[in-house]
Structures are given as C-alpha cells and as structure tokens.
Design a protein around this motif. Structure first.
Motif, PDB file in Angstrom:
ATOM      1  N   TYR A   1     -19.665   5.975  37.101  1.00 32.84           N
ATOM      2  CA  TYR A   1     -19.204   7.340  36.883  1.00 32.84           C
ATOM      3  C   TYR A   1     -20.031   7.951  35.790  1.00 32.84           C
ATOM      4  CZ  TYR A   1     -16.060  10.713  35.156  1.00 32.84           C
ATOM      5  OH  TYR A   1     -15.343  12.002  34.576  1.00 32.84           O
ATOM      6  N   SER A   2     -19.950   7.421  34.761  1.00 35.07           N
ATOM      7  CA  SER A   2     -20.698   7.867  33.454  1.00 35.07           C
ATOM      8  C   SER A   2     -22.179   8.454  33.605  1.00 35.07           C
ATOM      9  CB  SER A   2     -20.586   7.012  32.373  1.00 35.07           C
ATOM     10  OG  SER A   2     -19.190   6.741  32.027  1.00 35.07           O
ATOM     11  N   ALA A   3     -22.837   7.674  34.611  1.00 34.93           N
ATOM     12  CA  ALA A   3     -24.125   7.989  34.791  1.00 34.93           C
ATOM     13  C   ALA A   3     -24.402   8.919  36.030  1.00 34.93           C
ATOM     14  CB  ALA A   3     -25.144   6.694  34.894  1.00 34.93           C
ATOM     15  N   HIS A   4     -23.514   9.037  36.964  1.00 33.55           N
ATOM     16  CA  HIS A   4     -23.294   9.871  38.024  1.00 33.55           C
ATOM     17  C   HIS A   4     -23.813  11.186  37.603  1.00 33.55           C
ATOM     18  CE1 HIS A   4     -22.286  11.826  41.755  1.00 33.55           C
ATOM     19  NE2 HIS A   4     -22.339  10.334  42.423  1.00 33.55           N
ATOM     20  N   PRO A   5     -24.934  11.863  38.786  1.00 30.48           N
ATOM     21  CA  PRO A   5     -25.255  13.080  38.342  1.00 30.48           C
ATOM     22  C   PRO A   5     -24.142  14.226  38.396  1.00 30.48           C
ATOM     23  CG  PRO A   5     -26.711  11.902  40.089  1.00 30.48           C
ATOM     24  CD  PRO A   5     -25.533  11.167  39.386  1.00 30.48           C
ATOM     25  N   ALA A   6     -23.381  14.236  39.402  1.00 29.69           N
ATOM     26  CA  ALA A   6     -22.165  15.088  39.403  1.00 29.69           C
ATOM     27  C   ALA A   6     -21.288  15.015  38.041  1.00 29.69           C
ATOM     28  CB  ALA A   6     -21.273  14.669  40.249  1.00 29.69           C
ATOM     29  N   HIS A   7     -20.911  13.940  37.413  1.00 29.20           N
ATOM     30  CA  HIS A   7     -20.372  13.789  36.155  1.00 29.20           C
ATOM     31  C   HIS A   7     -21.202  14.501  35.039  1.00 29.20           C
ATOM     32  CE1 HIS A   7     -19.480  11.756  32.386  1.00 29.20           C
ATOM     33  NE2 HIS A   7     -18.478  12.202  32.767  1.00 29.20           N
ATOM     34  N   LEU A   8     -22.504  14.073  35.124  1.00 30.77           N
ATOM     35  CA  LEU A   8     -23.263  14.565  33.907  1.00 30.77           C
ATOM     36  C   LEU A   8     -23.509  16.036  34.314  1.00 30.77           C
ATOM     37  CD1 LEU A   8     -26.266  11.793  34.265  1.00 30.77           C
ATOM     38  CD2 LEU A   8     -24.366  12.311  32.353  1.00 30.77           C
ATOM     39  N   GLU A   9     -23.701  16.627  35.280  1.00 25.57           N
ATOM     40  CA  GLU A   9     -23.543  18.126  35.597  1.00 25.57           C
ATOM     41  C   GLU A   9     -22.386  18.758  34.905  1.00 25.57           C
ATOM     42  OE1 GLU A   9     -22.880  22.042  37.071  1.00 25.57           O
ATOM     43  OE2 GLU A   9     -21.985  20.182  37.886  1.00 25.57           O
ATOM     44  N   PHE A  10     -21.250  18.267  35.382  1.00 27.21           N
ATOM     45  CA  PHE A  10     -19.920  18.873  34.851  1.00 27.21           C
ATOM     46  C   PHE A  10     -19.789  18.768  33.452  1.00 27.21           C
ATOM     47  CE2 PHE A  10     -15.626  18.005  33.266  1.00 27.21           C
ATOM     48  CZ  PHE A  10     -15.065  19.128  33.597  1.00 27.21           C
ATOM     49  N   HIS A  11     -20.159  17.678  32.838  1.00 23.52           N
ATOM     50  CA  HIS A  11     -20.017  17.475  31.317  1.00 23.52           C
ATOM     51  C   HIS A  11     -21.134  18.581  30.788  1.00 23.52           C
ATOM     52  CE1 HIS A  11     -20.820  15.730  27.388  1.00 23.52           C
ATOM     53  NE2 HIS A  11     -19.635  15.119  27.496  1.00 23.52           N
ATOM     54  N   GLU A  12     -22.202  18.807  31.314  1.00 27.82           N
ATOM     55  CA  GLU A  12     -22.905  19.851  30.630  1.00 27.82           C
ATOM     56  C   GLU A  12     -22.381  21.107  30.673  1.00 27.82           C
ATOM     57  OE1 GLU A  12     -26.368  20.299  28.851  1.00 27.82           O
ATOM     58  OE2 GLU A  12     -25.956  18.425  29.226  1.00 27.82           O
ATOM     59  N   ARG A  13     -21.588  21.375  31.756  1.00 30.34           N
ATOM     60  CA  ARG A  13     -21.152  22.877  31.873  1.00 30.34           C
ATOM     61  C   ARG A  13     -19.829  22.867  30.978  1.00 30.34           C
ATOM     62  NH1 ARG A  13     -18.700  24.015  36.287  1.00 30.34           N
ATOM     63  NH2 ARG A  13     -18.974  22.102  37.258  1.00 30.34           N
ATOM     64  N   ALA A  14     -19.000  21.789  30.878  1.00 25.75           N
ATOM     65  CA  ALA A  14     -17.632  21.758  30.113  1.00 25.75           C
ATOM     66  C   ALA A  14     -17.908  21.619  28.891  1.00 25.75           C
ATOM     67  CB  ALA A  14     -16.860  20.707  30.808  1.00 25.75           C
ATOM     68  N   TRP A  15     -18.739  20.867  28.454  1.00 26.84           N
ATOM     69  CA  TRP A  15     -18.692  20.383  26.785  1.00 26.84           C
ATOM     70  C   TRP A  15     -18.695  21.789  25.731  1.00 26.84           C
ATOM     71  CZ3 TRP A  15     -16.816  16.685  24.386  1.00 26.84           C
ATOM     72  CH2 TRP A  15     -17.012  16.377  23.008  1.00 26.84           C
TER      73      TRP A  15
END
Length: 109
Positions: free
Chosen positions: A77-91
């Motif tokens: 999950y931590s390395a999944h592209p969908a999670h990383l993309e969301f993290h980039e937008r939310a952080w």
C-alpha cells in the motif's frame, strides 16, 4: 493476550491547515476512501470526524482506520502508485498527522 494473525491496522489522526477550505477537505477524504478500491492489500477503510464534547482533540478533526491483510500488504500500500499520488495531493493541506500501526490483540480473562 493473543495477537491476531496477519491483519495490520493503521489509525491516522489528521489536522488540516486552516487555509484549506472545508469542501476541499471533504474532497480529499472522498479521494482517500477510494484507495480501498484501487489497492488490493487495503481491505477496509473507515473514517470519522471528531465528536468529543470535551474539546480534547487538540485540533485533530478526522480519524481514519485502515486494515491491511498483513505487513507485506501495508508495505505494498505504502508503495502503490495510487497511494503515492494521493499523498502528493493531500500532504500540502495537512498541518499535522499521527500514525499508529498495530496488530489487533485479544484479551481473554
């Protein structure tokens, strides 16, 4: 005490920046919830808003609980592209976050 086999749970406490509009926070939460449909190892996603009448939340307004199939699932999950993309937008909108990962434990008395 008996630690559950496999499952890993994550609890996040979120404090958003004051300048982030409430409707944008809600959009981010909806987008975050969609990760359960995109990441196979993410088994459940639950969210709630602070409802403490004693005002003990210290500015944290949202709690999110995730369930992963196991430690490897959490790593995927931590390395999944969908999670990383969301993290980039939310952080950029997060003022502070607390993250606790745990394996559910049963107590028998």
């Amino acid at each position: 005490m008996e630690e559950a086999k496999g499952f890993v749970r994550r609890v996040l406490l979120l404090k958003f920046k004051a300048e982030t509009a409430p409707n944008h926070v809600e959009r981010l939460i909806k987008d975050y919830s969609n990760l359960v449909n995109l990441v196979e190892s993410l088994k459940t996603w639950h969210m709630g808003k602070d409802a403490n009448i004693k005002n003990l939340h210290e500015g944290f307004t949202h709690v999110v609980e995730l369930t992963f199939e196991d430690d490897e699932g959490e790593a995927a999950y931590s390395a999944h592209p969908a999670h990383l993309e969301f993290h980039e937008r939310a952080w950029p909108h997060v003022k502070k976050m607390v993250v606790i990962d745990y394996k559910p434990t049963s107590f028998h008395t």
